[in-house]
Design a protein around this motif. Structure first.
Motif, mmCIF file in Angstrom:
data_model
loop_
_atom_site.group_PDB
_atom_site.id
_atom_site.type_symbol
_atom_site.label_atom_id
_atom_site.label_comp_id
_atom_site.label_asym_id
_atom_site.label_seq_id
_atom_site.Cartn_x
_atom_site.Cartn_y
_atom_site.Cartn_z
ATOM 1 N N THR A 186 7.672 -2.533 -6.777
ATOM 2 C CA THR A 186 6.242 -1.806 -6.758
ATOM 3 C C THR A 186 5.534 -2.219 -8.177
ATOM 4 O O THR A 186 4.458 -1.802 -8.168
ATOM 5 C CB THR A 186 6.465 -0.418 -6.472
ATOM 6 O OG1 THR A 186 7.246 0.070 -7.653
ATOM 7 C CG2 THR A 186 6.814 -0.176 -4.965
ATOM 8 N N PHE B 99 -0.098 0.741 -5.203
ATOM 9 C CA PHE B 99 1.237 0.262 -5.264
ATOM 10 C C PHE B 99 2.153 1.516 -4.815
ATOM 11 O O PHE B 99 1.848 2.393 -5.361
ATOM 12 C CB PHE B 99 1.629 -0.478 -6.524
ATOM 13 C CG PHE B 99 0.920 -1.565 -6.878
ATOM 14 C CD1 PHE B 99 0.809 -2.838 -6.151
ATOM 15 C CD2 PHE B 99 -0.164 -1.391 -7.886
ATOM 16 C CE1 PHE B 99 0.158 -4.017 -6.574
ATOM 17 C CE2 PHE B 99 -1.042 -2.577 -8.074
ATOM 18 C CZ PHE B 99 -1.093 -3.684 -7.482
ATOM 19 N N LYS C 46 1.736 -5.986 -0.476
ATOM 20 C CA LYS C 46 2.224 -4.806 -1.476
ATOM 21 C C LYS C 46 1.166 -4.027 -2.159
ATOM 22 O O LYS C 46 1.286 -3.166 -2.832
ATOM 23 C CB LYS C 46 3.255 -5.594 -2.555
ATOM 24 C CG LYS C 46 4.642 -5.947 -2.186
ATOM 25 C CD LYS C 46 5.413 -4.678 -2.173
ATOM 26 C CE LYS C 46 6.846 -5.157 -1.730
ATOM 27 N NZ LYS C 46 7.690 -3.814 -1.806
ATOM 28 N N ASN C 47 0.099 -4.548 -2.118
ATOM 29 C CA ASN C 47 -1.267 -3.957 -2.748
ATOM 30 C C ASN C 47 -2.160 -3.284 -1.672
ATOM 31 O O ASN C 47 -2.630 -4.058 -1.034
ATOM 32 C CB ASN C 47 -1.818 -5.140 -3.430
ATOM 33 C CG ASN C 47 -3.223 -4.669 -4.350
ATOM 34 O OD1 ASN C 47 -3.790 -3.669 -3.775
ATOM 35 N ND2 ASN C 47 -3.902 -5.223 -5.192
ATOM 36 N N LYS C 48 -2.065 -2.012 -1.628
ATOM 37 C CA LYS C 48 -2.716 -1.290 -0.794
ATOM 38 C C LYS C 48 -4.169 -1.584 -0.762
ATOM 39 O O LYS C 48 -4.781 -1.469 0.406
ATOM 40 C CB LYS C 48 -2.683 0.343 -0.830
ATOM 41 C CG LYS C 48 -1.150 0.674 -0.661
ATOM 42 C CD LYS C 48 -0.784 2.067 -0.759
ATOM 43 C CE LYS C 48 0.564 2.693 -0.249
ATOM 44 N NZ LYS C 48 1.462 2.414 -1.075
ATOM 45 N N SER D 233 6.084 2.629 -2.245
ATOM 46 C CA SER D 233 6.650 2.483 -1.167
ATOM 47 C C SER D 233 7.481 3.822 -0.840
ATOM 48 O O SER D 233 7.713 4.358 -1.767
ATOM 49 C CB SER D 233 7.325 1.056 -0.967
ATOM 50 O OG SER D 233 8.397 1.271 -1.936
ATOM 51 N N LEU E 119 3.428 3.472 -12.027
ATOM 52 C CA LEU E 119 3.092 2.660 -10.942
ATOM 53 C C LEU E 119 1.480 2.113 -11.273
ATOM 54 O O LEU E 119 1.096 1.096 -10.709
ATOM 55 C CB LEU E 119 3.114 3.521 -9.724
ATOM 56 C CG LEU E 119 4.472 3.405 -8.953
ATOM 57 C CD1 LEU E 119 3.978 4.410 -7.744
ATOM 58 C CD2 LEU E 119 5.027 2.082 -8.261
ATOM 59 N N ASN E 120 0.875 2.947 -11.968
ATOM 60 C CA ASN E 120 -0.556 2.658 -11.955
ATOM 61 C C ASN E 120 -1.509 2.926 -13.354
ATOM 62 O O ASN E 120 -2.564 2.706 -13.490
ATOM 63 C CB ASN E 120 -1.387 3.997 -11.057
ATOM 64 C CG ASN E 120 -2.490 3.515 -10.518
ATOM 65 O OD1 ASN E 120 -2.794 2.555 -9.935
ATOM 66 N ND2 ASN E 120 -3.535 4.512 -10.842
ATOM 67 N N VAL F 103 4.146 -6.820 -9.081
ATOM 68 C CA VAL F 103 4.840 -7.366 -7.816
ATOM 69 C C VAL F 103 4.512 -9.037 -7.907
ATOM 70 O O VAL F 103 5.422 -9.742 -7.562
ATOM 71 C CB VAL F 103 4.058 -6.967 -6.543
ATOM 72 C CG1 VAL F 103 4.485 -7.706 -5.276
ATOM 73 C CG2 VAL F 103 4.456 -5.546 -6.406
#
Length: 301
Positions: free
Chosen positions: A71, A148, A102-104, A150, A176-177, A74
């Protein structure tokens, strides 16, 4: 035929999906092995792409099934999939399709551009935009997501503006961000009552469907965090939406999550690395076999 199952797990125990894919492939008479992405060395010398595995040249593969569970970074970590493609190996879910799914945010852009129904969502990069974003999606409560993530990670619910501010800081400071400093503010679909439908698409066909229900006190229906599932037969509308979503992202294999809103069904997420440890026992369908059969049918690159 020699099939490679490309895994990205970090622990020593091989995950359910990879084990099932190997078993299914061997039951069909193929040679199959799990390859750990961490043990692959991408080699360049100006004469073409090569891969060494644990220090030795990797024997030729006829097809690759990537299980890209990462995540973070990626596009960089999944570059090994592109390497196999450049070597002429057919791949079930290409590098480009994986990066999109993978990228919302990319997924939302594509779905919205092609007029696929999705929950109202605003992407923001500064705190001053939060109040307006909440208003645009219908007010609190709202769902707040990292682009990102899951298995329900990086997804939280804010019951008030004050809570949303706190969640914003928490998500922005997460691994993640931290680099992107972007958050998705999405409408909370109360009529879904913590339920959604996972539709598994393989090779442009619906293979299995499961209705998922969040555990008490939770809004996320992921089985990995306690959600329960039951086999369902979905309508043609659901089937068409799931197949179209996979097609738009270029995915041969996809787990499409559909949520029921007051306006009808909407695409919640499209997963390029769908797990099926719950889906197989709940539906009784041999998902691994369907995936392998599609993989070996891919045209040679």
């Amino acid at each position: 035929m020699r099939i490679g199952i490309l895994a990205f797990h970090s622990d020593k125990r091989t995950p359910y999906a990879e084990l099932r894919l190997v078993k299914a492939a061997r039951s069909l008479g193929y040679t199959a092995n799990v390859l750990n992405a961490a043990d692959c060395e991408l080699y360049y010398d100006g004469t073409g792409s090569k891969i060494f595995y644990r220090g030795k040249p990797l024997p030729p593969l006829d097809v690759l099934i990537p299980r890209v569970g990462v995540t973070i970074n990626v596009d960089l970590q999944a570059s090994i999939v592109k390497h196999f493609e450049l070597m002429g190996v057919p791949v079930l879910n290409t590098y480009d399709s994986i990066v999109k799914a993978k990228n919302k945010l990319k997924t939302l852009q594509i779905m919205s551009h092609y007029h696929m129904p999705i929950p109202k969502t605003v992407a923001i990069k500064n705190k001053d935009a939060l109040k307006g974003a909440i208003r645009k999606v219908g007010g609190v409560p709202v769902i707040m997501k990292s682009p990102f993530g899951s298995l329900g990670s990086g997804v939280m619910i804010a019951e008030s503006y004050r809570a949303a501010l706190s969640i914003l800081d928490m998500l922005w400071n997460s691994a993640l961000n931290r680099a992107t400093h972007m958050i998705l503010v999405q409408e909370y679909v109360k009529e879904s009552k913590g339920k959604d439908t996972r539709v598994l698409v393989v090779g442009g066909k619906v293979i299995a469907c499961m209705e998922r229900t969040a555990k008490k006190g939770e809004f996320r229906s992921n089985a990995s965090i306690g959600g329960k599932g039951k086999a369902v037969t979905v309508s043609k509308e659901y089937e068409d939406m799931a197949i179209k979503s996979a097609e738009l992202l270029g995915l041969e294999m996809a787990g499409v999550d559909i949520i029921l809103t007051s306006q009808g069904p909407a695409i919640l997420e499209v997963n390029c690395n769908p797990g099926f440890s719950y889906l197989e026992p709940v539906t009784g369908i041999d998902v691994a076999k369907a995936i392998v059969e599609r993989a070996v049918a891919l045209p040679v690159a």
